[in-house]
Design a protein around this motif. Sequence first.
Motif, PDB file in Angstrom:
ATOM      1  N   GLU A 172       0.834  -1.202   0.000  1.00 30.03           N
ATOM      2  CA  GLU A 172       0.000   0.000   0.000  1.00 30.03           C
ATOM      3  C   GLU A 172       0.872   1.257   0.000  1.00 30.03           C
ATOM      4  OE1 GLU A 172      -3.444   2.055   2.854  1.00 30.03           O
ATOM      5  OE2 GLU A 172      -2.608   0.092   3.333  1.00 30.03           O
ATOM      6  N   SER A 174       0.754   4.879   0.832  1.00 29.10           N
ATOM      7  CA  SER A 174      -0.118   5.796   1.558  1.00 29.10           C
ATOM      8  C   SER A 174       0.701   6.653   2.508  1.00 29.10           C
ATOM      9  CB  SER A 174      -1.172   5.007   2.354  1.00 29.10           C
ATOM     10  OG  SER A 174      -1.938   5.857   3.170  1.00 29.10           O
ATOM     11  N   SER A 234      -7.241  18.313   0.249  1.00 28.61           N
ATOM     12  CA  SER A 234      -6.345  17.160   0.267  1.00 28.61           C
ATOM     13  C   SER A 234      -5.003  17.598   0.833  1.00 28.61           C
ATOM     14  CB  SER A 234      -6.164  16.576  -1.137  1.00 28.61           C
ATOM     15  OG  SER A 234      -5.357  17.408  -1.928  1.00 28.61           O
ATOM     16  N   GLY A 604      -9.449  11.658  -0.359  1.00 26.05           N
ATOM     17  CA  GLY A 604      -8.876  10.422  -0.857  1.00 26.05           C
ATOM     18  C   GLY A 604      -9.431   9.163  -0.237  1.00 26.05           C
ATOM     19  N   ASN A 605     -10.520   9.263   0.563  1.00 27.91           N
ATOM     20  CA  ASN A 605     -11.098   8.075   1.181  1.00 27.91           C
ATOM     21  C   ASN A 605     -11.715   7.176   0.110  1.00 27.91           C
ATOM     22  OD1 ASN A 605     -13.553   6.569   2.389  1.00 27.91           O
ATOM     23  ND2 ASN A 605     -12.355   7.139   4.183  1.00 27.91           N
ATOM     24  N   ALA A 606     -11.220   5.950   0.005  1.00 31.21           N
ATOM     25  CA  ALA A 606     -11.625   5.052  -1.082  1.00 31.21           C
ATOM     26  C   ALA A 606     -13.109   4.707  -1.031  1.00 31.21           C
ATOM     27  CB  ALA A 606     -10.783   3.781  -1.038  1.00 31.21           C
ATOM     28  N   ALA A 640      -8.182  14.652  -5.339  1.00 30.67           N
ATOM     29  CA  ALA A 640      -7.889  13.210  -5.264  1.00 30.67           C
ATOM     30  C   ALA A 640      -8.026  12.571  -6.640  1.00 30.67           C
ATOM     31  CB  ALA A 640      -8.826  12.545  -4.256  1.00 30.67           C
ATOM     32  N   GLU A 642      -6.020  10.598  -8.618  1.00 33.16           N
ATOM     33  CA  GLU A 642      -5.651   9.197  -8.800  1.00 33.16           C
ATOM     34  C   GLU A 642      -6.652   8.271  -8.110  1.00 33.16           C
ATOM     35  OE1 GLU A 642      -1.611   8.545  -7.679  1.00 33.16           O
ATOM     36  OE2 GLU A 642      -0.835  10.114  -9.002  1.00 33.16           O
ATOM     37  N   GLU A 643      -7.097   8.680  -6.928  1.00 33.70           N
ATOM     38  CA  GLU A 643      -8.067   7.871  -6.199  1.00 33.70           C
ATOM     39  C   GLU A 643      -9.408   7.818  -6.930  1.00 33.70           C
ATOM     40  OE1 GLU A 643      -6.243  10.285  -5.014  1.00 33.70           O
ATOM     41  OE2 GLU A 643      -5.255   9.723  -3.128  1.00 33.70           O
ATOM     42  N   VAL A 646      -9.309   5.185  -9.603  1.00 31.52           N
ATOM     43  CA  VAL A 646      -9.497   3.853  -9.027  1.00 31.52           C
ATOM     44  C   VAL A 646     -10.982   3.587  -8.782  1.00 31.52           C
ATOM     45  CG1 VAL A 646      -9.052   2.396  -7.010  1.00 31.52           C
ATOM     46  CG2 VAL A 646      -7.212   3.784  -7.971  1.00 31.52           C
ATOM     47  N   ARG A 736      -7.972  -2.560  -3.234  1.00 30.06           N
ATOM     48  CA  ARG A 736      -7.650  -1.605  -2.181  1.00 30.06           C
ATOM     49  C   ARG A 736      -7.352  -2.413  -0.939  1.00 30.06           C
ATOM     50  NH1 ARG A 736     -12.376   0.729  -4.108  1.00 30.06           N
ATOM     51  NH2 ARG A 736     -13.474   0.245  -2.183  1.00 30.06           N
TER      52      ARG A 736
END
Length: 744
Positions: A172, A174, A234, A604-606, A640, A642-643, A646, A736
């Motif tokens: 990961e 992060s 962010s 950025g919270n998935a 965010a 990149e996130e 995803v 993730r």
Amino acid sequence: MQVHRASVLLAATAAIILSLPAAHAAPADKRAEREALKTALLDVLQRTPLKASRVGIHIQSLDDGSVVFSQNADDLLNPASNVKLVTSAAALATLGTEYRFDTEFLVDPELPPDGKVKTLYVRGKGDPSMTTERLYGVVSELFHGGLREVQDIIIDDSWFDAERTPPGYDQEESDRAYMAPTGAVSLNWNATAIYLRAGEAPGAKGTVEMEPPSDFFVVENGLTTGSHRARRVSVASKPLGDKQRIVVKGQLPSDQGAVSVWKKIDNPPMYFGYTFKELLKGRGIKVKGKVKLGLAPSRARLVHVAQSDTFDVILKRLNKLSNNFVAETLLKTMGAELKGAPGSFQKGIEVVESFLEREVGLPSGSYVMKNGSGLNDTNRFSATQLTRILRFMHSRFPLAPEYLSSVGIAGKDGTLKYRFEGSEAVGRLRAKTGTLENVSALSGYVQATGGELFVFAMMVNDYPGRSGPVVQGLDALGAAVAATGSSMGPSRAVAALSDTPRPGGELGAVASRIKTYLELGKQRDQRNISFLRTAWRSERDPAVRAVLADSLYQSNPSDYLGARTLLDSYSAASDVYGRLRAVARELSVDVPGVGSMVELAAGGNAEALARVVELAGASRGDGQAETELSVALGEVARTAPEELVVALRESGNSERDVAVSLLARGLVQVGDADHPFWKSLRKQLGAPDPALVTFVRNLDATLSQKVAEQKAPRAPDTVEAVSPGSAAPVGPGPSRTAETRPGG
């Protein structure tokens, strides 16, 4: 008097004789209780999503040693943070309950009368409890000891080796605080707080402040002031030589106070050293030279020793709060103390393996343990093995008090503070939680209402969908055990915790209740949390529960448990998002909860990002909702990017198509040709994953086409959906590895 006493004895003897048949009924009653418990547990396990998951459970009585319930108990599963139970057990057994960590402060050759020294050395032994406040106390002691001037500060970090993170952390990338590295000289759990404040008016530059402040941080401030809905921020923390680069982007509303964000740092000894230098200067001790890494010579004279908190306090932070940094630090400490310095992860694992084989009876090779925290897809234990460790620690009286007191208490503290509410488990169950993507675990002790003491381990792997229903299932299992012997019984305890929320009441009545809870959320007062929690637990209407969860989050945005409740309560379904849109029209307000979800997504919270994409799909056909989500996606794409890629990649075709169209509209509304999302797409075209590159290339083409269509003359407030899968081929996205607070 003699006759009276004889009568009393005769009556007592008769009562004993008459009671003897009833004594034979006790085992029958116990068997009935066990059967009732088994029935309740099987009922929970037959429900979705536990039925569709890999589940390992082992429950054993500590009173008579009998196995009460077992299912797949010998299967090796990912225990997530339940590994911390293993780490803390080994640490207590090998280091002892009175163990303290020392941090030594030395001068070379000695402290002269004028208080001026050439070099001040700091030699650490891995203290995981050193904070800025404690370090300031050390500085005061040095000042009163006569220190007045220092040339250089040299940090001796040699008690541990140079490997900062163990296996599993490499899965990961992060900068979150739970990924903090280890160090023999560490500070504030090797994390830093970044405080953000808006300017006085829209458009004004915001303020970024570091805690603790020092020259270790190089801050790039891109924070601006926006409207009342503009909390879209962010924060990134990146290594920069021997310093740390902090990058802040986004907006904060002018009517909001300071916002704090915690991030990891990458160079523990230099973080300590620069902070130490700043505190020395603040206390009036001159520092003329630099902060450096090095070794303290044998001739150096000790001037002060700072000892850590007691071991029980450190274990509470480890297990109650599920602190990964403390777990990995203990692993290296065991290695250094029992195998010799420098301490390493491998040496620590060898110490744990020796403890498990020699004292617990678990042979090496029967499990997999690669790190001390349980982070990511690295460790494997069975439920039987975990309960064996728990039974061993319960039987070792010198260790048991500290061990049992280190884990969370249901409904009272730690990661269990808001779980099991309203059940017999509150105050009776003590356990360690475990949370990763598609992994949830709970292991510990529970004294049932009937008085019997049980030990249990429950692990769920590879479950479909959200974590909320899985956690609810684990809580139902624990509540059933806690209710054994009560008048309520295990089945009723399960039913009470598993009551499915359902819409209720006319829209007007629901809107009135929601308005009240929205007002409480706007107050941002942590004193409202207890009331809101109680209301959330008893509320059955899913839309109202979602608003209560939003108000809980707004009352303390930095609280992980509040964010977790919001993520578990809020959905794009018609009974939540659909009804809340109707309530918003009724009350003439923004749709409750959307702003908070976008706020989490922007950070950025998935899970929040996935939820925003789902909301975009559900907004189709509602012009007002589409407009709100298009603006939100444009903001999330800025902070965010990149996130967000995803989240789009992992979403379904239909949701993705609508989200991409709304994102195009949001990008057009911003009107920024240099929007960070375009830069992020270009950067990801160079990724090593061919599937990701293909997805990004297709997304770039589709989004560019949609942006061109948005700029062309067209009918207002429409969203054109592209054909399914046109944004990108459907396929498995990158997994993730962790949730908001992994390992918890």
